[in-house]
Design an enzyme around this catalytic site. Sequence first.
Site, short mmCIF file in Angstrom:
data_model
loop_
_atom_site.label_atom_id
_atom_site.label_comp_id
_atom_site.label_asym_id
_atom_site.label_seq_id
_atom_site.Cartn_x
_atom_site.Cartn_y
_atom_site.Cartn_z
N HIS A 100 0.85 -1.20 0.00
CA HIS A 100 0.00 0.00 0.00
C HIS A 100 0.88 1.24 0.00
O HIS A 100 1.97 1.25 0.55
CB HIS A 100 -0.96 0.02 1.19
CG HIS A 100 -0.31 -0.29 2.50
ND1 HIS A 100 0.01 -1.58 2.86
CD2 HIS A 100 0.09 0.50 3.52
CE1 HIS A 100 0.56 -1.57 4.07
NE2 HIS A 100 0.63 -0.31 4.49
N HIS A 102 0.84 5.00 1.41
CA HIS A 102 0.21 5.96 2.30
C HIS A 102 0.26 7.34 1.63
O HIS A 102 1.31 7.76 1.15
CB HIS A 102 0.99 6.10 3.62
CG HIS A 102 0.99 4.89 4.49
ND1 HIS A 102 0.18 4.76 5.59
CD2 HIS A 102 1.74 3.76 4.44
CE1 HIS A 102 0.42 3.60 6.18
NE2 HIS A 102 1.35 2.97 5.50
P1 DGP Z 1 1.64 -0.14 7.42
O1 DGP Z 1 2.12 0.07 8.83
O2 DGP Z 1 2.47 0.61 6.40
O3 DGP Z 1 1.50 -1.60 7.08
O4 DGP Z 1 0.21 0.53 7.37
C1 DGP Z 1 -0.95 -0.15 7.61
C2 DGP Z 1 -2.01 0.87 7.86
O5 DGP Z 1 -3.26 0.24 7.74
C3 DGP Z 1 -1.98 1.52 9.24
O6 DGP Z 1 -1.70 2.91 9.09
C4 DGP Z 1 -3.36 1.30 9.81
C5 DGP Z 1 -4.16 0.85 8.63
N1 DGP Z 1 -5.17 -0.14 8.91
C6 DGP Z 1 -4.99 -1.32 9.57
N2 DGP Z 1 -6.14 -2.01 9.62
C7 DGP Z 1 -7.06 -1.24 8.98
C8 DGP Z 1 -8.44 -1.43 8.67
O7 DGP Z 1 -9.07 -2.42 9.02
N3 DGP Z 1 -9.06 -0.42 7.99
C9 DGP Z 1 -8.39 0.70 7.59
N4 DGP Z 1 -9.09 1.63 6.93
N5 DGP Z 1 -7.09 0.89 7.84
C10 DGP Z 1 -6.44 -0.07 8.52
#
Ligand code: DGP
Length: 114
Positions: A100, A102
Amino acid sequence: MGDTIFGKIIKREIPADIVYEDDEVLAFRDLNPQAPVHVLFIPKRAIATLNDATPDDAALLGKMLLAAANYAKQQGFAEDGYRTVVNCNTHGGQTVYHLHVHLLAGRRMTWPPG
Ligand code: DGP
């Protein structure tokens, strides 16, 4: 590769605040925002980490970045600026193993990152 929480969002098995979608890319607001704007751009075809991307994924990776830039322009914060980040594996701070990008905006970012 097992399904991740993002795979479930793609399949609409769990809810998310989706802000952009096309054939290959989905974008939704981060559950734990680190800036006034914090959106995640993900490929619909799961790639676990940036390490797992191949030359065949080059166009898809570009589409994710362009989707982020287009979103910034549409939302009116492109000129002020923003940050795009791809965390990879443990030292990169990756917690969800579905690649992903950000997109962070709405405040001045610091450098270097923590
Ligand atoms: P990373 O640490 O780069 O793997 O970022 C993962 C991100 O995903 C973190 O900023 C929080 C987000 N995240 C985790 N679970 C969920 C979810 O169920 N829904 C959404 N919208 N975001 C999530």
